[in-house]
Design a protein around this motif. Structure first.
Motif, PDB file in Angstrom:
ATOM      1  N   TYR A  84      12.552   4.499  -2.937  1.00 14.77           N
ATOM      2  CA  TYR A  84      11.338   4.886  -3.677  1.00 14.77           C
ATOM      3  C   TYR A  84      10.183   5.147  -2.701  1.00 14.77           C
ATOM      4  CZ  TYR A  84       7.653   5.157  -7.107  1.00 14.77           C
ATOM      5  OH  TYR A  84       6.593   5.627  -7.857  1.00 14.77           O
ATOM      6  N   LEU A  85      10.034   4.242  -1.720  1.00 16.78           N
ATOM      7  CA  LEU A  85       8.966   4.441  -0.728  1.00 16.78           C
ATOM      8  C   LEU A  85       9.145   5.760   0.015  1.00 16.78           C
ATOM      9  CD1 LEU A  85       8.225   1.036   1.068  1.00 16.78           C
ATOM     10  CD2 LEU A  85       7.231   1.991  -1.002  1.00 16.78           C
ATOM     11  N   GLU A 116      -4.272  -6.066  -4.958  1.00 10.20           N
ATOM     12  CA  GLU A 116      -5.730  -5.885  -4.889  1.00 10.20           C
ATOM     13  C   GLU A 116      -6.219  -5.052  -6.080  1.00 10.20           C
ATOM     14  OE1 GLU A 116      -8.137  -6.733  -2.657  1.00 10.20           O
ATOM     15  OE2 GLU A 116      -6.648  -8.098  -1.812  1.00 10.20           O
ATOM     16  N   PRO A 117      -7.243  -5.516  -6.792  1.00  8.58           N
ATOM     17  CA  PRO A 117      -7.731  -4.756  -7.957  1.00  8.58           C
ATOM     18  C   PRO A 117      -8.132  -3.318  -7.609  1.00  8.58           C
ATOM     19  CG  PRO A 117      -8.785  -6.884  -7.840  1.00  8.58           C
ATOM     20  CD  PRO A 117      -7.952  -6.785  -6.624  1.00  8.58           C
ATOM     21  N   GLU A 142       0.837  -1.215   0.000  1.00  6.68           N
ATOM     22  CA  GLU A 142       0.000   0.000   0.000  1.00  6.68           C
ATOM     23  C   GLU A 142       0.862   1.252   0.000  1.00  6.68           C
ATOM     24  OE1 GLU A 142      -2.803  -0.720   3.121  1.00  6.68           O
ATOM     25  OE2 GLU A 142      -3.906  -2.136   1.853  1.00  6.68           O
ATOM     26  N   ARG A 143       1.966   1.184   0.729  1.00  8.59           N
ATOM     27  CA  ARG A 143       2.876   2.343   0.738  1.00  8.59           C
ATOM     28  C   ARG A 143       3.486   2.555  -0.642  1.00  8.59           C
ATOM     29  NH1 ARG A 143       7.336   2.069   5.003  1.00  8.59           N
ATOM     30  NH2 ARG A 143       8.037   3.896   3.870  1.00  8.59           N
ATOM     31  N   TYR A 144       3.687   1.454  -1.365  1.00  8.81           N
ATOM     32  CA  TYR A 144       4.225   1.588  -2.728  1.00  8.81           C
ATOM     33  C   TYR A 144       3.245   2.376  -3.596  1.00  8.81           C
ATOM     34  CZ  TYR A 144       6.120   0.558  -7.319  1.00  8.81           C
ATOM     35  OH  TYR A 144       6.640   0.710  -8.581  1.00  8.81           O
ATOM     36  N   PHE A 145       1.961   2.056  -3.458  1.00 12.84           N
ATOM     37  CA  PHE A 145       0.958   2.785  -4.242  1.00 12.84           C
ATOM     38  C   PHE A 145       0.881   4.244  -3.795  1.00 12.84           C
ATOM     39  CE2 PHE A 145      -1.184   0.222  -7.437  1.00 12.84           C
ATOM     40  CZ  PHE A 145      -0.566  -1.004  -7.212  1.00 12.84           C
ATOM     41  N   ASP A 146       1.028   4.488  -2.486  1.00 12.76           N
ATOM     42  CA  ASP A 146       1.052   5.890  -2.020  1.00 12.76           C
ATOM     43  C   ASP A 146       2.214   6.629  -2.681  1.00 12.76           C
ATOM     44  OD1 ASP A 146      -1.094   5.396  -0.413  1.00 12.76           O
ATOM     45  OD2 ASP A 146       0.072   5.122   1.420  1.00 12.76           O
ATOM     46  N   ALA A 147       3.365   5.944  -2.735  1.00 10.79           N
ATOM     47  CA  ALA A 147       4.543   6.575  -3.352  1.00 10.79           C
ATOM     48  C   ALA A 147       4.287   6.831  -4.840  1.00 10.79           C
ATOM     49  CB  ALA A 147       5.768   5.686  -3.156  1.00 10.79           C
TER      50      ALA A 147
END
Ligand code: SF4
Length: 400
Positions: free
Chosen positions: A307-308, A91-92, A56-61
């Motif tokens: 990256y995060l 997760e879709p 989830e943090r990856y998607f935030d980044a």
């Protein structure tokens, strides 16, 4: 590098989708996989080794990176490619939010091609409707083979049945534009096994097939296994045989061979890949993603932690000179079976490529690797010959 496949037909140029010199793409890298395949050296991590919270943090980044970079792109985006890794392992709803964020942040063409890569072993029936609702209109399945023994050997997590079910589920959800990646020249793969995969996929009615010969990459399990003599390396002659049969078979099924390793039914060429082969610009988002904007090529950090923590700086920046750009246009253009487009070349560089590269093209023609094609007024096109496809790397080296 993948090996190159040989040309089947030269009657395709009128079939090509409308590729504009202005096409601009976005690539988004999702670096997670369920399990690492034995031949793969892509930048990806096993998702079990990463806590959910870090995904989830990856998607935030990613969203933060989009926010920071959106102002730098004024082009209309004509294709988006969500690749990896295995984007379908997350997760879709995260993919839905990602596409939503891209749509809010960039001007996306109404007819943009939006692709997601999916692994048949990670995608569930319901996921396709979420992808569809998000605006995704193309699914690229990493099938590689429909033979269960071979799939197991490669470290794939799916069976033949999983692959067929996934394709049918995608079709049922309304996806017409579906690609299957398959492998040629895998150790322990017979011609019959390969042809049976090809046959089943074509009969499922998917309009695009990418068939790549397996190349051994250092730092992969397969490489070590071959080094230690545990596995016998793929046989080159058999690889060529599979390749020729592949061309013959797909031609008989009306697939157009439009790039060394890519085949499609009319109108289903991959717009995003055409953009790379035509040297158009693109923005890469996510871990290790490469970009090419305003004549500068650069890449993102490959360090997950950095990256995060929001390090979105440009690494390995390379400013391409006019000569570099012309060379690259020729090199990548020869990947396409119609060859580099002489009109697009002239529009970009105000030069005729048959004049700029006269000596090189004459030499390659004398070697039987390149042939002169159609003349459009004052433009002369060139493309690889049958022999040239077997020695494509030799042709490319002339433009490096
Ligand atoms: S699923 Fe694809 S990206 Fe992931 S390890 Fe296998 S080949 Fe590599």
């Amino acid at each position: 590098m993948w090996k190159y496949l040989k040309k089947l037909s030269s009657t395709f140029s009128s079939w090509m989708i409308n590729m504009s010199a202005d096409d601009f793409g976005i690539y988004v890298h999702i670096p997670f996989c369920e399990r690492k395949c034995i031949y793969c050296d892509f930048l990806s991590f096993t998702i079990r080794s990463i806590e959910k919270e870090r995904v989830e943090r990856y998607f935030d980044a990613l969203f933060l990176e989009i926010e920071k970079k959106k102002e730098s792109v004024s082009n209309t985006v004509t294709s988006i490619f969500i690749g990896g890794g295995t984007p379908s392992v997350v997760e879709p709803k995260l993919i839905y939010s990602l596409v939503e964020k891209l749509e809010e942040s960039f001007v996306i063409a109404g007819d943009a091609e939006i692709t997601i890569e999916a692994n048949p072993g990670t995608v569930k029936d319901n996921d396709f409707s979420v992808y569809k609702d998000a605006g995704i209109n193309r699914i690229s399945f990493g099938i590689q083979t429909l033979n269960d023994d071979l799939a197991r050997f490669l470290g794939r997590i799916h069976t033949r049945e999983d692959s067929i079910t996934a394709i049918k589920n995608a079709q049922r959800a309304g996806f017409e534009n579906i690609n299957a990646d398959i492998l040629i020249g895998v150790p322990n793969q017979s011609l019959d096994v390969f042809m049976s995969t090809l046959n089943e996929l074509a009969n499922l009615g998917i309009p695009h097939i990418s068939a790549y010969s397996l190349i051994l990459e250092e730092e992969t399990c397969l490489y070590d296994m071959i080094e230690k003599g545990v596995v016998i390396p793929p046989n080159d002659d058999l690889d060529r045989q599979m390749y020729h049969k592949c061309l013959e078979y797909l031609n008989s099924k009306e697939y157009m061979h439009y790039e060394i390793s890519n085949f499609s039914l009319k109108g289903y060429e991959c717009r995003h890949n055409l953009l790379y082969w035509n040297c158009n610009e693109y923005l890469g988002l996510g871990l290790g993603a490469s970009s090419y904007i305003n004549s500068v090529r650069f890449r993102n950090t490959s360090n997950f932690g950095d990256y995060l923590n929001g390090d979105f700086s440009a690494f390995d920046e390379e400013v391409l000179s006019e000569k570099d750009k012309m060379n690259e246009y020729m090199l990548l253009g020869f990947r396409m079976t119609k060859g580099p487009d002489p009109v697009m070349f002239y529009n970009r560089f105000s030069k005729y490529y048959h004049v700029v590269y006269k000596d090189v093209l004459d030499k390659l023609e004398r070697m039987g690797l390149v042939k002169t094609g159609n003349m459009k007024g004052r433009f002369i096109s060139c493309s690889l010959t049958e022999k040239g496809y077997d020695f494509a790397n030799q042709v490319f080296m002339e433009f490096v």
